[in-house]
Scaffold this motif. Structure first.
Motif, PDB file in Angstrom:
ATOM      1  N   ASP A 139      25.701 -49.892  18.742  1.00 28.15           N
ATOM      2  CA  ASP A 139      26.115 -49.051  19.859  1.00 28.15           C
ATOM      3  C   ASP A 139      26.951 -47.874  19.402  1.00 28.15           C
ATOM      4  N   GLU A 140      27.877 -48.126  18.483  1.00 22.70           N
ATOM      5  CA  GLU A 140      28.792 -47.071  18.071  1.00 22.70           C
ATOM      6  C   GLU A 140      28.041 -45.904  17.434  1.00 22.70           C
ATOM      7  N   SER A 141      26.981 -46.219  16.707  1.00 21.56           N
ATOM      8  CA  SER A 141      26.186 -45.162  16.079  1.00 21.56           C
ATOM      9  C   SER A 141      25.523 -44.278  17.121  1.00 21.56           C
ATOM     10  N   TYR A 142      25.037 -44.884  18.203  1.00 21.54           N
ATOM     11  CA  TYR A 142      24.463 -44.085  19.276  1.00 21.54           C
ATOM     12  C   TYR A 142      25.514 -43.159  19.870  1.00 21.54           C
ATOM     13  N   LEU A 143      26.689 -43.697  20.156  1.00 21.85           N
ATOM     14  CA  LEU A 143      27.742 -42.892  20.781  1.00 21.85           C
ATOM     15  C   LEU A 143      28.141 -41.729  19.892  1.00 21.85           C
ATOM     16  N   SER A 144      28.318 -41.995  18.617  1.00 26.76           N
ATOM     17  CA  SER A 144      28.735 -40.922  17.710  1.00 26.76           C
ATOM     18  C   SER A 144      27.643 -39.867  17.558  1.00 26.76           C
ATOM     19  N   ARG A 145      26.400 -40.303  17.545  1.00 29.63           N
ATOM     20  CA  ARG A 145      25.291 -39.341  17.443  1.00 29.63           C
ATOM     21  C   ARG A 145      25.237 -38.438  18.669  1.00 29.63           C
ATOM     22  N   ILE A 146      25.481 -39.024  19.845  1.00 30.25           N
ATOM     23  CA  ILE A 146      25.466 -38.238  21.086  1.00 30.25           C
ATOM     24  C   ILE A 146      26.579 -37.198  21.079  1.00 30.25           C
ATOM     25  N   VAL A 147      27.777 -37.628  20.720  1.00 28.19           N
ATOM     26  CA  VAL A 147      28.925 -36.709  20.687  1.00 28.19           C
ATOM     27  C   VAL A 147      28.701 -35.620  19.633  1.00 28.19           C
ATOM     28  N   ASP A 148      28.205 -36.016  18.459  1.00 28.82           N
ATOM     29  CA  ASP A 148      27.946 -35.040  17.391  1.00 28.82           C
ATOM     30  C   ASP A 148      26.870 -34.040  17.809  1.00 28.82           C
ATOM     31  N   ALA A 149      25.841 -34.520  18.468  1.00 29.86           N
ATOM     32  CA  ALA A 149      24.781 -33.626  18.943  1.00 29.86           C
ATOM     33  C   ALA A 149      25.346 -32.629  19.943  1.00 29.86           C
ATOM     34  N   GLY A 150      26.200 -33.109  20.836  1.00 23.40           N
ATOM     35  CA  GLY A 150      26.841 -32.214  21.794  1.00 23.40           C
ATOM     36  C   GLY A 150      27.637 -31.121  21.105  1.00 23.40           C
ATOM     37  N   GLN A 151      28.417 -31.496  20.111  1.00 28.02           N
ATOM     38  CA  GLN A 151      29.208 -30.512  19.370  1.00 28.02           C
ATOM     39  C   GLN A 151      28.320 -29.474  18.700  1.00 28.02           C
ATOM     40  N   ALA A 152      27.180 -29.911  18.173  1.00 22.88           N
ATOM     41  CA  ALA A 152      26.248 -28.991  17.517  1.00 22.88           C
ATOM     42  C   ALA A 152      25.663 -27.982  18.499  1.00 22.88           C
ATOM     43  N   MET A 153      25.627 -28.358  19.784  1.00 20.07           N
ATOM     44  CA  MET A 153      25.088 -27.468  20.815  1.00 20.07           C
ATOM     45  C   MET A 153      26.179 -26.752  21.599  1.00 20.07           C
ATOM     46  N   GLY A 154      27.433 -26.969  21.199  1.00 21.07           N
ATOM     47  CA  GLY A 154      28.538 -26.328  21.908  1.00 21.07           C
ATOM     48  C   GLY A 154      28.888 -27.003  23.214  1.00 21.07           C
ATOM     49  N   LEU A 155      28.559 -28.298  23.324  1.00 25.11           N
ATOM     50  CA  LEU A 155      28.834 -29.059  24.543  1.00 25.11           C
ATOM     51  C   LEU A 155      29.933 -30.083  24.297  1.00 25.11           C
ATOM     52  N   SER A 156      30.814 -30.222  25.261  1.00 21.38           N
ATOM     53  CA  SER A 156      31.835 -31.252  25.211  1.00 21.38           C
ATOM     54  C   SER A 156      31.335 -32.470  25.976  1.00 21.38           C
ATOM     55  N   ILE A 157      31.136 -33.577  25.275  1.00 23.07           N
ATOM     56  CA  ILE A 157      30.635 -34.809  25.887  1.00 23.07           C
ATOM     57  C   ILE A 157      31.723 -35.865  25.787  1.00 23.07           C
TER      58      ILE A 157
END
Length: 218
Positions: free
Chosen positions: A3-21
């Protein structure tokens, strides 16, 4: 994958797109992927079978449009209609990320609408609505934005869904390559034109994506 890997990937992807998740949003998207994978075994909601691929090709792909939408839709309260939403993409992801937006997902397949309604309850999304029916059969709407993801050619999309856009609203199509050939048919057959095309960056996806913004002529 834990689960933690999914959460970190989502947050990291958001940062790469300039989104705060935030954590709740990341958890909601992780839950969505898990539920989609579970339902898909029985109801065949998507051709993508692996949760990791769903995360990238569905969730990240839907997230990638948000910076452009935020720029163009500067109002706090926005009404969005997602045509041919399938399993709720991109509408469900927009509802998670922008709770002040009212998002209606439309699809002609009842099992897909049942899934979206189930997810609205599971994820506690009062701003997410689901309508079963064909877009051409619905009463005309008044949305700020009508969007589709791999729904139809631009002229067909405009012809079917254009009447659901408010007078100064936008018709938006998520596409792969820039639809140069479709632009001519759009101009010739409808009262819509391409205003601009926004290139998209989808983290972890090696494929072209763009967002086609259409406005009424005149």
């Amino acid at each position: 994958m834990g689960d933690e890997s999914y959460l970190s990937r989502i947050v990291d992807a958001g940062q790469a797109m300039g989104l705060s998740i935030d954590n709740l949003q990341a958890e909601a998207m992780q839950t969505y992927v898990g539920q989609l994978h579970k339902w898909n075994r029985t109801y065949n909601l998507t051709a993508i079978r692996q949760p990791g691929q769903m995360l990238v090709q569905h969730v990240f792909d839907s997230l990638s449009i948000l910076p452009s939408l935020d720029k163009m839709l500067y109002k706090k309260t926005v009404s969005v209609m997602d045509i041919g939403a399938g399993a709720g993409l991109p509408g469900l992801i927009l509802a998670i990320m922008r709770p002040s937006w009212q998002v209606t997902c439309v699809d002609a397949v009842e099992k897909k609408i049942a899934f979206i309604r189930q997810m609205a309850g599971v994820l506690a999304l009062p701003n997410l609505h689901a309508t079963h029916g064909r877009v051409e059969s619905l009463e005309s709407g008044n949305a700020d934005l009508v969007i589709s993801r791999a729904f139809a050619a631009l002229a067909d999309f405009a012809g079917l869904a254009g009447r659901h856009v408010r007078p100064q609203g936008w018709l938006v199509a998520m596409k792969g390559h820039q639809p140069s050939e479709e632009a001519t048919a759009l101009e010739q057959l409808t009262d819509w034109r391409i205003d601009h095309v926004q290139a998209l960056h989808v983290p972890e996806l090696d494929a072209q994506r763009c967002l086609v913004w259409m406005s009424r002529k005149g």
